[in-house]
Design a protein around this motif. Structure first.
Motif, PDB file in Angstrom:
ATOM      1  N   LEU A  50       0.830  -1.202   0.000  1.00 35.33           N
ATOM      2  CA  LEU A  50       0.000   0.000   0.000  1.00 35.33           C
ATOM      3  C   LEU A  50       0.867   1.257   0.000  1.00 35.33           C
ATOM      4  CD1 LEU A  50      -3.042   0.812   0.225  1.00 35.33           C
ATOM      5  CD2 LEU A  50      -2.699   0.912   2.703  1.00 35.33           C
ATOM      6  N   PHE A  51       1.863   1.286   0.855  1.00 32.01           N
ATOM      7  CA  PHE A  51       2.713   2.476   0.976  1.00 32.01           C
ATOM      8  C   PHE A  51       3.678   2.622  -0.196  1.00 32.01           C
ATOM      9  CE2 PHE A  51       0.983   2.529   5.159  1.00 32.01           C
ATOM     10  CZ  PHE A  51       1.113   3.839   5.609  1.00 32.01           C
ATOM     11  N   GLU A  52       3.940   1.530  -0.892  1.00 29.91           N
ATOM     12  CA  GLU A  52       4.801   1.607  -2.075  1.00 29.91           C
ATOM     13  C   GLU A  52       4.235   2.593  -3.098  1.00 29.91           C
ATOM     14  OE1 GLU A  52       7.918   0.940  -4.538  1.00 29.91           O
ATOM     15  OE2 GLU A  52       7.702  -0.226  -2.692  1.00 29.91           O
ATOM     16  N   ASN A  53       2.895   2.701  -3.137  1.00 30.41           N
ATOM     17  CA  ASN A  53       2.240   3.543  -4.135  1.00 30.41           C
ATOM     18  C   ASN A  53       1.809   4.910  -3.601  1.00 30.41           C
ATOM     19  OD1 ASN A  53       2.269   1.611  -6.343  1.00 30.41           O
ATOM     20  ND2 ASN A  53       0.821   0.429  -5.106  1.00 30.41           N
ATOM     21  N   VAL A  54       2.144   5.221  -2.351  1.00 26.87           N
ATOM     22  CA  VAL A  54       1.821   6.538  -1.803  1.00 26.87           C
ATOM     23  C   VAL A  54       2.640   7.610  -2.527  1.00 26.87           C
ATOM     24  CG1 VAL A  54       2.143   8.027   0.226  1.00 26.87           C
ATOM     25  CG2 VAL A  54       1.038   5.795   0.467  1.00 26.87           C
ATOM     26  N   GLU A  55       1.990   8.724  -2.819  1.00 28.85           N
ATOM     27  CA  GLU A  55       2.671   9.837  -3.471  1.00 28.85           C
ATOM     28  C   GLU A  55       2.716  11.043  -2.540  1.00 28.85           C
ATOM     29  OE1 GLU A  55       0.897  10.716  -7.213  1.00 28.85           O
ATOM     30  OE2 GLU A  55       1.352   8.738  -8.071  1.00 28.85           O
ATOM     31  N   ARG A  56       3.865  11.660  -2.450  1.00 35.81           N
ATOM     32  CA  ARG A  56       4.053  12.861  -1.634  1.00 35.81           C
ATOM     33  C   ARG A  56       3.123  13.970  -2.126  1.00 35.81           C
ATOM     34  NH1 ARG A  56       7.328  17.633  -1.323  1.00 35.81           N
ATOM     35  NH2 ARG A  56       8.425  17.850   0.673  1.00 35.81           N
ATOM     36  N   GLN A  57       2.419  14.608  -1.199  1.00 39.30           N
ATOM     37  CA  GLN A  57       1.443  15.637  -1.538  1.00 39.30           C
ATOM     38  C   GLN A  57       2.006  17.029  -1.233  1.00 39.30           C
ATOM     39  OE1 GLN A  57      -1.813  14.724  -2.950  1.00 39.30           O
ATOM     40  NE2 GLN A  57      -0.445  12.956  -3.213  1.00 39.30           N
ATOM     41  N   GLU A  58       2.616  17.613  -2.231  1.00 42.03           N
ATOM     42  CA  GLU A  58       3.225  18.933  -2.057  1.00 42.03           C
ATOM     43  C   GLU A  58       2.182  19.986  -1.694  1.00 42.03           C
ATOM     44  OE1 GLU A  58       6.339  21.496  -1.677  1.00 42.03           O
ATOM     45  OE2 GLU A  58       6.501  19.379  -2.228  1.00 42.03           O
ATOM     46  N   ALA A  59       1.012  19.923  -2.335  1.00 32.42           N
ATOM     47  CA  ALA A  59      -0.036  20.910  -2.073  1.00 32.42           C
ATOM     48  C   ALA A  59      -0.515  20.855  -0.624  1.00 32.42           C
ATOM     49  CB  ALA A  59      -1.215  20.693  -3.021  1.00 32.42           C
ATOM     50  N   VAL A  60      -0.509  19.665  -0.046  1.00 37.45           N
ATOM     51  CA  VAL A  60      -0.909  19.496   1.348  1.00 37.45           C
ATOM     52  C   VAL A  60       0.074  20.195   2.273  1.00 37.45           C
ATOM     53  CG1 VAL A  60      -0.986  17.751   3.173  1.00 37.45           C
ATOM     54  CG2 VAL A  60      -2.280  17.402   1.055  1.00 37.45           C
ATOM     55  N   LEU A  61       1.351  20.023   2.011  1.00 38.93           N
ATOM     56  CA  LEU A  61       2.374  20.662   2.844  1.00 38.93           C
ATOM     57  C   LEU A  61       2.283  22.184   2.758  1.00 38.93           C
ATOM     58  CD1 LEU A  61       5.352  18.288   2.004  1.00 38.93           C
ATOM     59  CD2 LEU A  61       4.156  18.454   4.193  1.00 38.93           C
ATOM     60  N   GLU A  62       1.974  22.689   1.587  1.00 39.15           N
ATOM     61  CA  GLU A  62       1.836  24.134   1.437  1.00 39.15           C
ATOM     62  C   GLU A  62       0.590  24.647   2.154  1.00 39.15           C
ATOM     63  OE1 GLU A  62       1.813  24.723  -2.761  1.00 39.15           O
ATOM     64  OE2 GLU A  62       3.950  24.265  -3.010  1.00 39.15           O
ATOM     65  N   ALA A  63      -0.508  23.897   2.062  1.00 44.84           N
ATOM     66  CA  ALA A  63      -1.760  24.342   2.674  1.00 44.84           C
ATOM     67  C   ALA A  63      -1.694  24.330   4.188  1.00 44.84           C
ATOM     68  CB  ALA A  63      -2.913  23.458   2.191  1.00 44.84           C
ATOM     69  N   ILE A  64      -1.077  23.308   4.765  1.00 41.62           N
ATOM     70  CA  ILE A  64      -1.070  23.208   6.222  1.00 41.62           C
ATOM     71  C   ILE A  64      -0.158  24.250   6.855  1.00 41.62           C
ATOM     72  CG2 ILE A  64       0.830  21.573   6.610  1.00 41.62           C
ATOM     73  CD1 ILE A  64      -1.257  20.091   8.491  1.00 41.62           C
ATOM     74  N   ALA A  65       0.750  24.802   6.062  1.00 42.81           N
ATOM     75  CA  ALA A  65       1.635  25.844   6.570  1.00 42.81           C
ATOM     76  C   ALA A  65       0.941  27.201   6.649  1.00 42.81           C
ATOM     77  CB  ALA A  65       2.870  25.949   5.687  1.00 42.81           C
ATOM     78  N   ALA A  66      -0.252  27.322   6.060  1.00 45.30           N
ATOM     79  CA  ALA A  66      -0.959  28.610   6.061  1.00 45.30           C
ATOM     80  C   ALA A  66      -2.453  28.389   6.266  1.00 45.30           C
ATOM     81  CB  ALA A  66      -0.704  29.355   4.757  1.00 45.30           C
TER      82      ALA A  66
END
Length: 329
Positions: A50-66
Motif C-alpha cells: 500500500l505504501f509503495e504507491n503513496v505519493e508525496r502531496q506537495e499541495a498538502v504541505l503548502e496548505a497546512i503551513a498557512a
C-alpha cells in the motif's frame, strides 16, 4: 528569538526539498508499518504494498503551513458568513427537519448549530475535499515534523477505520489535513464519535445525512454541549481590565468574580461554579470582546479555534433567524 508556529512551518517547508523514489524509503515508514502491523494485526506485506504507491502531496504541505485560522477575524468571517451559506443552511434545516429534531432530542444540540458546522466544514457537502487521505496523512506523518507524531497517530487510525468500515484506503479523499466526509471528521474522531443514525449498519459520513447529523450532534454532546445553555456574549468594556483575563488556552478559566472586577456583565449571569473564556477578535477598527460559555468551548473541540467557533455561532444565528422568519416553499 521566538518564531510564531505558522511562520516556523513556512520556514521549515521552504527548507525541505521534495524526496524522490518509493515512499517506503522515507525515514520511519518501514518501522511504522512493522509497529502498526504487530500491534493492530495488519499484514505487514500488504501495508508495504500500500505504501509503495503513496505519493508525496506537495499541495498538502503548502496548505497546512498557512491555515485559514491564522487570519484575522475580519478576513476569516467573510469566508463563511455569506448569503449562499446562510440560504444553504436554511434549506438544509428544512430538508432534514425530522433528523435534526431527533438529534436535538437525543443529544441536546439545536438544528442550526449542527447545520452551521456542516456549512462551515463543507458547504453542506458540496466541498468534501480533493486530497487522497492515505497520501495526505502519510505525507504529513513523515514529511511534516512540526506535527508528525499527531499525523502518525491519525494515519494509524485511518488504516483501522478503513478496515473497520470496509473502505478501500486508496479511494478516500478529504481535506489537506485528512478530514473526511460532510462533517470533516479526522480518522480518530470518525472511529470514536461517528454513529449509525439511520440504522443501516454502517457509519457513512459521505452519503448519509442521518449519520452526518447524528455524528455531529453526538460529538458535541460528548465534548460538553449542554442543552439550552448560552453560547457566547459580546461585551463592551469601559476599561482595559479585560485584557488580563484573556489566555491563549481556549479552556474556560475565568469566574464570575473576575468578570465583575473587570466590569464585564453577561445575561444570563455566570454561575458560582461556572468558568468562561474571555477573548477578542481582530477587526479593522477596535477589537471585539467576547465571553464564551461552556457550549462555545464545546464547539472549539471540533476545531481548536475561537475564530472557527465564532463563525459557526454567527452562521447558526443567521440560519435560525431565517428558518423562523422565512416562509417555507
Amino acid at each position: 528569538m521566538t518564531i510564531r508556529p505558522v511562520l516556523a512551518a513556512v520556514l521549515w517547508l521552504a527548507a525541505v526539498a521534495p524526496a524522490s523514489g518509493s515512499f517506503l524509503e522515507r525515514d520511519g515508514v518501514r518501522a511504522f508499518i512493522d509497529d502498526v502491523s504487530s500491534r493492530q494485526d495488519f499484514n505487514a506485506a500488504e501495508l508495504r504494498g500500500l505504501f509503495e504507491n503513496v505519493e508525496r502531496q506537495e499541495a498538502v504541505l503548502e496548505a497546512i503551513a498557512a491555515p485559514a485560522e491564522a487570519m484575522p477575524w475580519y478576513r476569516y468571517r467573510p469566508i463563511f458568513i455569506t448569503d449562499p451559506r446562510i440560504e444553504g443552511g436554511i434549506e438544509f434545516v428544512r430538508d432534514n427537519s425530522d433528523l435534526l429534531a431527533r438529534a436535538e432530542r437525543e443529544f441536546g444540540v439545536p438544528p442550526e448549530i449542527v447545520a452551521a458546522i456542516i456549512g462551515v466544514e463543507t458547504f453542506y457537502g458540496r466541498h468534501k475535499g480533493r486530497h487522497p487521505v492515505l497520501d495526505t496523512l502519510a505525507t504529513l506523518a513523515f514529511e511534516y515534523p512540526p506535527r508528525s507524531d499527531f499525523f502518525r497517530r491519525e494515519l494509524e487510525q485511518f488504516l483501522l477505520l478503513a478496515r473497520d468500515e470496509r473502505i478501500a484506503p486508496t479511494s478516500v479523499k478529504g481535506s489537506y489535513a485528512g478530514a473526511m466526509g460532510m462533517p470533516q471528521f479526522i480518522s480518530s474522531s470518525y472511529r470514536h464519535y461517528a454513529i449509525d443514525f439511520d440504522g443501516d449498519g454502517r457509519r457513512d459520513l459521505w452519503n448519509s445525512n442521518a449519520d452526518v447529523i447524528g455524528s455531529v450532534a453526538a460529538y458535541l454532546a460528548d465534548h460538553g454541549w449542554s442543552a439550552g445553555e448560552p453560547i457566547v456574549h459580546r461585551v463592551r468594556p469601559s476599561r482595559d481590565d479585560w485584557r488580563e483575563l484573556t489566555s491563549k488556552s481556549l479552556k474556560p478559566r475565568v469566574d464570575q468574580s473576575d468578570l465583575r472586577a473587570a466590569g464585564l456583565g453577561v445575561e444570563p449571569p455566570v454561575g458560582a461554579d461556572e468558568r468562561v473564556h474571555v477573548f477578542s477578535l481582530e477587526t479593522e477598527a477596535e477589537p471585539e470582546v467576547w465571553v464564551g460559555r461552556g457550549n462555545f468551548y464545546a464547539i472549539t473541540r471540533y476545531n481548536h479555534s475561537a475564530l472557527y467557533a465564532m463563525a459557526v455561532y454567527q452562521l447558526a444565528e443567521r440560519i435560525r433567524r431565517g428558518v423562523e422568519t422565512e416562509p417555507a416553499e
